[in-house]
Write an enzyme that holds these catalytic residues in place. Structure first.
Site, mmCIF file in Angstrom:
data_model
loop_
_atom_site.group_PDB
_atom_site.id
_atom_site.type_symbol
_atom_site.label_atom_id
_atom_site.label_comp_id
_atom_site.label_asym_id
_atom_site.label_seq_id
_atom_site.Cartn_x
_atom_site.Cartn_y
_atom_site.Cartn_z
ATOM 1 N N LYS A 65 65.446 -21.916 98.747
ATOM 2 C CA LYS A 65 66.117 -21.554 97.489
ATOM 3 C C LYS A 65 67.050 -20.376 97.756
ATOM 4 O O LYS A 65 66.672 -19.424 98.479
ATOM 5 C CB LYS A 65 65.051 -21.183 96.466
ATOM 6 C CG LYS A 65 65.566 -20.923 95.056
ATOM 7 C CD LYS A 65 64.387 -20.711 94.106
ATOM 8 C CE LYS A 65 64.861 -20.509 92.669
ATOM 9 N NZ LYS A 65 63.714 -20.327 91.753
ATOM 10 N N SER A 74 63.809 -23.235 87.879
ATOM 11 C CA SER A 74 65.077 -22.834 88.433
ATOM 12 C C SER A 74 65.263 -23.260 89.903
ATOM 13 O O SER A 74 66.352 -23.047 90.439
ATOM 14 C CB SER A 74 65.239 -21.325 88.322
ATOM 15 O OG SER A 74 64.246 -20.660 89.049
ATOM 16 N N SER A 82 59.194 -22.262 87.651
ATOM 17 C CA SER A 82 60.349 -22.674 88.456
ATOM 18 C C SER A 82 60.053 -23.412 89.747
ATOM 19 O O SER A 82 60.979 -23.919 90.373
ATOM 20 C CB SER A 82 61.227 -21.460 88.767
ATOM 21 O OG SER A 82 61.777 -20.964 87.575
#
Lengths: 475, 73
Positions: free
Chosen positions: A82, A160, A184
């Site tokens: 990420k 996310s 997330s």
């Protein structure tokens, strides 16, 4: 050499191929680099390809493999991270326009640990801007556009950790790192039909990671199976003096030491699966519960007491995020973000008073007492990971308050907020489909008991094949 | 601007900004257009007020201390 199947192999299988010499790390890395570069944009999953460093690492891994210097199951395995995890030489954008060209000269500890075991970073993966801390309204709240779901690209991949979810689901990386403050890792895992593990708070160092909420941020693996999550967590977990929130503990993947699964007690509430979950999801959950019961654990009803879970979680995140991003907000650069609702959320977060934050933190302590009490007689709690499948790309992610359903009965629907507030670990495993979109099941347990989750998850995945399914239209 | 990382024991991070970073894979996506009929700040303030009101309704005792350093147990 590389055929379509290689992109959907487990970590263990890929590592066996590497160790036996069936494939070199260079070949495997190049195959994944090409695939991620070619297909990542279809899902808005790719932030940056780390080609040069990946090929350099692959070369070093091949040298080790040739000399039989073996480092464990992650050796030679490509992965994505990420884009809130710093890696030198490449941008770390936090998914947000104000930081689009930001670079760091340090390596996040989690990535350092993976590299030490021979894993190869092939790409930084897209995310919701600033991990969604201000509260975002649309899937397009990202520098890279809305995360598209490989199961239906007109639907959201979740956030996310949107790029991590879609990249693993589409076989663009064997595994990825995501992060979770509130949902997330688990949300994109559920929406994309993969297995995601939110570790105990403090297990994985956050050094080199964007901070959103100091007391709630956790980094964790997003993989194709519970077993793969176990292998990844073993490498990324561990004490780190550079992270003030580090628990100082290592993790050893050993589900066999959990003991007989038939002796475990699982708490659940039928209202979550039969009323809160969308109607189309309920058959999948009914089947999943039957499978779990066949595996052996005992089931008993559990309910969370009435407490302001979401309000506490929201206040804590708002206050901490406002402090973290205060310079960006006050400078006005917050207006460069993609989501107007999130911009407003960050601005108003600066208006919170210290007594509001402290009140939330005091209630948090009481919540800890309550969940500890519930777990005196239980080992695991289960709920739907999400009670809806992935929304359409262009739909608002939350209905306006006036249209939201009021709870008919509490059940365990607030476990997402509570689990994150208390830093307890959770696993999301795919358990079926509803209207062609994946359905996820959440398991939560006490801190530092990840092996318990992984043992049940792996047993479920031996009885089912949801985690082996490939999205239609993905080569 | 300050870049806040989890770097608690390390001095402020130097960061290198390179305009037009060539390794960015995707062009920057368009901003979600704001709806001119909405007052986003007012909506967020209203949402915050509702949350804070809910916190106020929760009865606390003097002995309820905030968790500063999250003790995971």
């Amino acid at each position: 050499m590389a055929n379509g199947d290689i992109f959907f192999q487990s970590i263990g299988e890929l590592n066996r191929m590497l160790v036996s010499g069936q494939i070199s790390c260079e070949e495997l890395t190049k195959a994944y680099l090409e695939r991620l570069e070619a297909q990542g944009p279809k899902y808005n999953a790719l932030a940056a390809l780390t080609r040069k460093s990946a090929l350099d690492l692959a070369d070093a891994v091949d040298d080790d493999l040739k000399r039989k210097r073996l480092r464990g199951p992650l050796q030679g395995i490509p992965y994505g991270a990420k884009d809130l995890l710093a890696y030198p030489g490449y941008p770390t954008t936090w998914g947000a326009k104000p930081y689009a060209t930001q670079k760091f000269d340090i390596k996040a500890t989690a990535l350092e640990n993976l590299e030490g075991r021979g894993a190869v970073l092939v790409g930084k993966l897209a995310m919701v801007e600033l991990a969604g801390g201000g509260g975002y309204e649309y899937a397009s709240a990202s520098l890279f556009g809305p995360g598209r779901n490989p199961w239906n690209p007109e639907h959201w991949s979740g956030g996310s950790s949107s790029g991590s979810g879609s990249a693993v689901a589409a076989g663009l990386v064997p595994f990825a790192l995501g992060s979770e403050t509130w949902g997330s890792i688990l949300t994109p895992s559920a929406y994309c039909g993969i297995t995601g593990l939110r570790p105990t708070y403090g297990y994985v160092s956050r050094y080199g990671a964007m901070a959103l909420s100091w007391t709630m941020d956790k980094i964790g693996p997003m993989c194709r199976s519970a077993e793969d999550c176990g292998h990844v967590l073993q490498v990324i977990a561990g004490g780190d003096d550079k992270d003030r929130g580090s628990a100082g503990k290592s993790f050893y993947y050993g589900p066999e030491y959990v003991g007989e699964l038939a002796k475990l007690k699982i708490g659940f509430n039928a209202v979550d699966f039969e009323e809160w979950a969308e109607p189309a999801m309920r058959p999948a959950y009914a089947t999943a519960l039957e499978v779990l019961k066949r595996i052996g654990p005992k089931f008993q009803v559990a309910t969370l007491p009435e407490m302001p879970y979401a309000s506490v979680a929201g206040t804590v995140i708002d206050a901490e995020a406002a402090s973290i991003f205060e310079p960006m907000i006050r400078s006005g650069r917050v207006d460069e973000l993609a989501d107007p609702f999130q911009i407003a959320g960050l601005r108003t977060a600066l208006e919170l008073k210290s007594c509001d934050y402290l009140r939330a933190m005091r209630i948090r302590g009481r919540m800890q007492d309550e969940l500890t009490r519930i777990f005196r007689d239980l080992d695991i709690l289960i709920t739907p990971t999400r009670t809806r499948t992935a929304s359409r790309i262009d739909a608002p992610l939350q209905k306006p308050p006036s249209e939201r359903e009021k709870p008919k009965e509490r059940g365990l629907t607030d476990l997402g907020a509570l689990g994150n507030l208390l830093g307890w670990p959770a696993l999301s495993i795919p358990c079926g489909f509803a209207d062609g979109l994946p359905v996820g099941l959440q398991l939560v347990t006490r801190p530092f008991n990840e092996n318990r989750l992984l043992a049940v998850g792996a047993a479920f995945q031996r009885e089912t094949d949801w985690h082996l399914r490939k999205p239609p239209g993905v080569a | 601007m300050t870049d806040r990382l989890h770097t608690s024991k390390i001095s402020r991070r130097k960061w290198v900004s390179i305009a037009g970073a060539s390794t960015l894979a995707i062009p920057m996506a368009a901003q979600q257009p704001a709806n001119p009929s909405r007052d986003y700040l007012a909506e967020q303030r209203e949402s915050n007020s509702r949350a804070l009101a809910e916190l106020e309704r929760f009865e606390l005792q003097t002995a309820d201390e905030p968790i500063f350093r999250l003790v995971v147990r």
